[in-house]
Write an enzyme that holds these catalytic residues in place. Structure first.
Site, short mmCIF file in Angstrom:
data_model
loop_
_atom_site.label_atom_id
_atom_site.label_comp_id
_atom_site.label_asym_id
_atom_site.label_seq_id
_atom_site.Cartn_x
_atom_site.Cartn_y
_atom_site.Cartn_z
N THR A 62 0.85 -1.19 0.00
CA THR A 62 0.00 0.00 0.00
C THR A 62 0.89 1.24 0.00
OG1 THR A 62 -1.72 -1.16 1.21
CG2 THR A 62 -1.77 1.26 1.32
N THR A 119 14.11 4.32 11.17
CA THR A 119 15.00 3.18 11.39
C THR A 119 14.54 1.99 10.56
OG1 THR A 119 15.44 3.97 13.61
CG2 THR A 119 15.99 1.67 13.15
N CYS A 133 -9.88 -7.07 1.87
CA CYS A 133 -10.33 -5.81 2.48
C CYS A 133 -11.72 -5.43 2.01
CB CYS A 133 -9.33 -4.69 2.23
SG CYS A 133 -8.39 -4.84 0.74
N GLN A 156 1.10 -9.69 -6.45
CA GLN A 156 0.61 -11.07 -6.55
C GLN A 156 1.44 -11.94 -7.50
OE1 GLN A 156 -1.72 -12.46 -4.78
NE2 GLN A 156 -2.70 -10.68 -3.83
N ASN A 187 -5.30 -8.99 -8.24
CA ASN A 187 -5.44 -9.72 -6.97
C ASN A 187 -6.78 -10.41 -6.78
OD1 ASN A 187 -6.21 -6.85 -6.72
ND2 ASN A 187 -6.92 -7.52 -4.72
N1 PLP Z 1 -1.66 -4.59 -4.08
C1 PLP Z 1 -2.15 -5.83 -4.28
C2 PLP Z 1 -2.28 -6.32 -5.69
C3 PLP Z 1 -2.55 -6.62 -3.21
O1 PLP Z 1 -3.04 -7.83 -3.43
C4 PLP Z 1 -2.41 -6.09 -1.89
C5 PLP Z 1 -2.84 -6.86 -0.72
O2 PLP Z 1 -3.87 -7.47 -0.68
C6 PLP Z 1 -1.88 -4.80 -1.73
C7 PLP Z 1 -1.51 -4.08 -2.85
C8 PLP Z 1 -1.73 -4.17 -0.38
O3 PLP Z 1 -0.74 -4.81 0.34
P1 PLP Z 1 -0.47 -4.42 1.89
O4 PLP Z 1 -1.79 -4.60 2.58
O5 PLP Z 1 0.56 -5.40 2.30
O6 PLP Z 1 0.00 -3.04 1.94
#
Ligand code: PLP
Length: 374
Positions: A70, A235, A318, A177, A138
């Site tokens: 993210t 850090t 999510c 992914q 994803n």
């Molecule tokens: N991008 C993709 C394609 C994802 O599948 C995910 C997690 O589900 C993310 C971004 C976000 O990852 P994170 O929650 O580790 O920041």
């Protein structure tokens, strides 16, 4: 437990866990400290970054370590000082939501979730500065033709130059992914910015990286001690990066074996399941299986299956959690009722053939039960 949700989370690889352990106690030092044991940790941290970078054909210095994908996706968009961005309609929310901050416009996909290159061409006006297209989606596992997109972008750059238009054009891709199944190489893909995610490659959660090519200037994600080339002060997460590197090393060693294993398991599952429509028929990662049971409420199937110890999902963890309709399934043209009836199964290292036979039996049973309830 039969876990079929590896796109949501992967268990940490045993070797990665072992590699991380010393950095929590014996080798806990701050890499910026001046004494020798700290310098050793700093060196090992850089080496680990080198391993991650090597896997994508880059150097340690090309990576900015972040606290996950993210943050890496958000950071990539800081390349935009003025101008607009384009993103694929099926992108993860960590791209879609940040793109909205930069007057983002969605690029259409076809029924397989692949980019509509004509729509992309039509939308690259001179004010566009960044285009974001995930290497693999994803929810569907759809693999995008990144190098084709990159060559189109090169043409647009040349055309801009010939007309004296100075605005740069960057290609960003979220490869969260993809790394378990695809050979990811920044030069071959032709990307300027690439997001990596430790949590999806059997590394620890809360660690990610953004590859940044030399000609891209980013705005720092945080200001402070100047770590990560000044782009993300704070850090370093030494154990996290050590674990991420080991996980990447293991993943890249087993790419072909993984692909073969998942393709076989997928074949078995699809031959034993009944009364479904396969949603992701083409161009998909081998470990993604998206099934549509039109007329059935997939949320109810999930609960029934959970009771039997089978963990699956309806889409991005999510979004599913918030009960939101999948924007990905809507973008490929599924109706509301088809979206309601869709299940995402993602295979991974925890699965074997015996589990797949059992999962098929339990899914069939749950579907029959739901149908009988009308
Ligand atoms: N991008 C993709 C394609 C994802 O599948 C995910 C997690 O589900 C993310 C971004 C976000 O990852 P994170 O929650 O580790 O920041």
């Amino acid at each position: 437990m039969i876990y079929l949700d590896h796109a949501a989370a992967t268990p940490v690889n045993k070797k990665a866990l072992e590699a991380m352990r010393p950095y929590f106690d014996e080798d806990f030092f701050n890499p910026s400290a001046a004494y020798l044991p700290a310098k050793k940790v700093a060196h090992e941290y850089e080496e680990a970054k080198g391993v991650i970078a090597h896997a994508i054909g880059a150097k340690a210095n090309d990576l900015v370590i972040t606290a996950g994908a993210t943050e890496a996706n958000n950071l990539a968009f800081s390349a935009v000082l003025d101008g607009r961005v384009l993103y694929l309609a099926t992108e993860h929310d960590s791209v879609r939501k940040v793109a909205e901050q930069y007057s983002g416009e969605a690029i259409e996909v076809d029924k397989n979730g692949r980019i509509d290159l004509n729509d992309l061409k039509a939308k690259i006006t001179d004010d566009v500065i960044l285009i974001s297209v995930a290497l693999a989606n994803n929810e569907l596992g759809t693999i995008q033709p990144l190098s084709e997109i990159a060559s189109l972008i090169r043409e647009v750059r040349l055309n801009r130059l010939s007309r004296g238009v100075k605005r740069p054009l960057y290609l960003h891709s979220d490869a969260s992914q993809a790394m378990n199944l695809l050979n990811v190489n920044v030069a071959r893909l032709g990307v300027d910015l690439l997001t990596l995610n430790s949590a999806k490659v059997y590394g620890p959660k809360g660690v990610g990286a953004l590859y940044v090519s030399h000609d891209v200037k980013l705005k720092p994600a945080s200001y402070g001690g100047g770590q990560e080339q000044g782009l993300r002060s704070g850090t370093e997460n030494v154990p996290g990066v050590i674990g991420f590197a080991k996980a990447v090393e293991e993943a890249t060693k087993h790419l072909n074996g993984n692909r073969k294993k998942y393709a076989e398991l997928k074949k078995i599952l699809l031959s034993e399941l009944k009364d479904y429509e396969l949603v992701n028929k083409k161009h998909s990662l081998d470990n993604f299986i998206v099934l549509c049971y039109n007329g059935i409420d997939a949320e109810r199937l999930i609960f029934l299956l959970e009771d039997k110890g089978v963990y699956v999902s309806t889409g991005a963890a999510c979004a599913a959690n918030k009960g939101a309709k999948s924007h990905v399934l809507a973008a490929i043209g599924l109706s509301d009722s088809e979206i309601n009836g869709s299940l995402r199964l993602t295979l991974g290292e925890t699965n074997d053939e015996e589990q797949i036979h059992e999962a098929a039996r339990l899914i069939n049973e749950a579907v029959t039960l739901e149908k009988s309830r009308g």
